[in-house]
Design a protein around this motif. Structure first.
Motif, PDB file in Angstrom:
ATOM      1  N   ASP A 136       0.917  -0.898   0.124  1.00  0.00           N
ATOM      2  CA  ASP A 136      -0.202  -0.342  -0.028  1.00  0.00           C
ATOM      3  C   ASP A 136       0.656   1.482   0.101  1.00  0.00           C
ATOM      4  O   ASP A 136       0.552   1.666  -0.797  1.00  0.00           O
ATOM      5  N   GLU A 139       2.479   1.367  -3.669  1.00  0.00           N
ATOM      6  CA  GLU A 139       0.990   1.594  -4.670  1.00  0.00           C
ATOM      7  C   GLU A 139       0.465   3.071  -4.149  1.00  0.00           C
ATOM      8  O   GLU A 139       0.097   3.745  -5.225  1.00  0.00           O
ATOM      9  N   ASN A 140       0.491   3.951  -3.178  1.00  0.00           N
ATOM     10  CA  ASN A 140      -0.688   4.262  -2.598  1.00  0.00           C
ATOM     11  C   ASN A 140       0.188   6.317  -2.110  1.00  0.00           C
ATOM     12  O   ASN A 140      -0.486   7.180  -2.154  1.00  0.00           O
TER      13      ASN A 140
END
Length: 168
Positions: A136, A139-140
């Motif tokens: 996470d 990716e974010n």
């Protein structure tokens, strides 16, 4: 404005030649140790400050909440730091709060639950929850370079290779 030159997860926090080598990274002028227990124990806090000072860098030992406050209020001033935590959860919480970092080194995590923790490198046990947090962040939340490396001379393992072990 300060910069996190390197974030690291290592249960040992500051230790030996690893920190001596990492602290010589270009532009580093400080080490931030972010840990609830260490920051609240004067003896441990002083011990880590003293160990960090041997690298030639200013060493700041604070709780995760104080680290968030220090970022929100002061953007870590003019500190170009190595930020170290003992757990993936703490670093994840800091990143989700908005503390920016581009590079995250996972150095050493011991096994806690033999039923859930996988040995993903020679020095790192990881559970699926922590693997998902790392994914996470990558990716974010803009943590571009996440890798596993216990010491600067050890080979690196990529996040992608580690995530495969969890089917992620």
């Amino acid at each position: 404005m300060g910069v996190i030159n390197l974030a690291r997860v290592d249960e040992r926090l500051i230790h030996g030649q690893v920190m001596m080598t990492l602290s010589q990274k270009s532009g580093v002028n400080s080490i931030f140790v972010v840990d609830e227990v260490v920051a609240k124990d004067k003896f441990m806090r002083d011990l880590y400050k003293n160990a960090g000072s041997r690298t030639g860098q200013k060493t700041i030992v604070i709780t995760p909440e104080k680290a968030k406050f220090y970022w929100d209020e002061f953007n870590f001033k003019e500190y170009n730091c190595i930020l170290i935590t003992k757990t993936v959860s703490v670093i994840y919480d800091l990143v989700k709060h908005g503390v920016p970092m581009k590079e995250l080194n996972i150095g050493g995590i011991a096994q806690k639950d033999p039923d859930k923790d996988l040995l993903v490198t020679k020095s790192v046990y990881l559970n699926k929850d922590d693997a998902e947090k790392l994914k996470d962040m990558n990716e974010n939340y803009g943590v571009e370079d996440i890798y596993f490396q216990a010491t600067p001379s050890a080979p690196k393992s990529s996040l992608k290779d580690v995530l495969k072990q969890f089917g992620l």
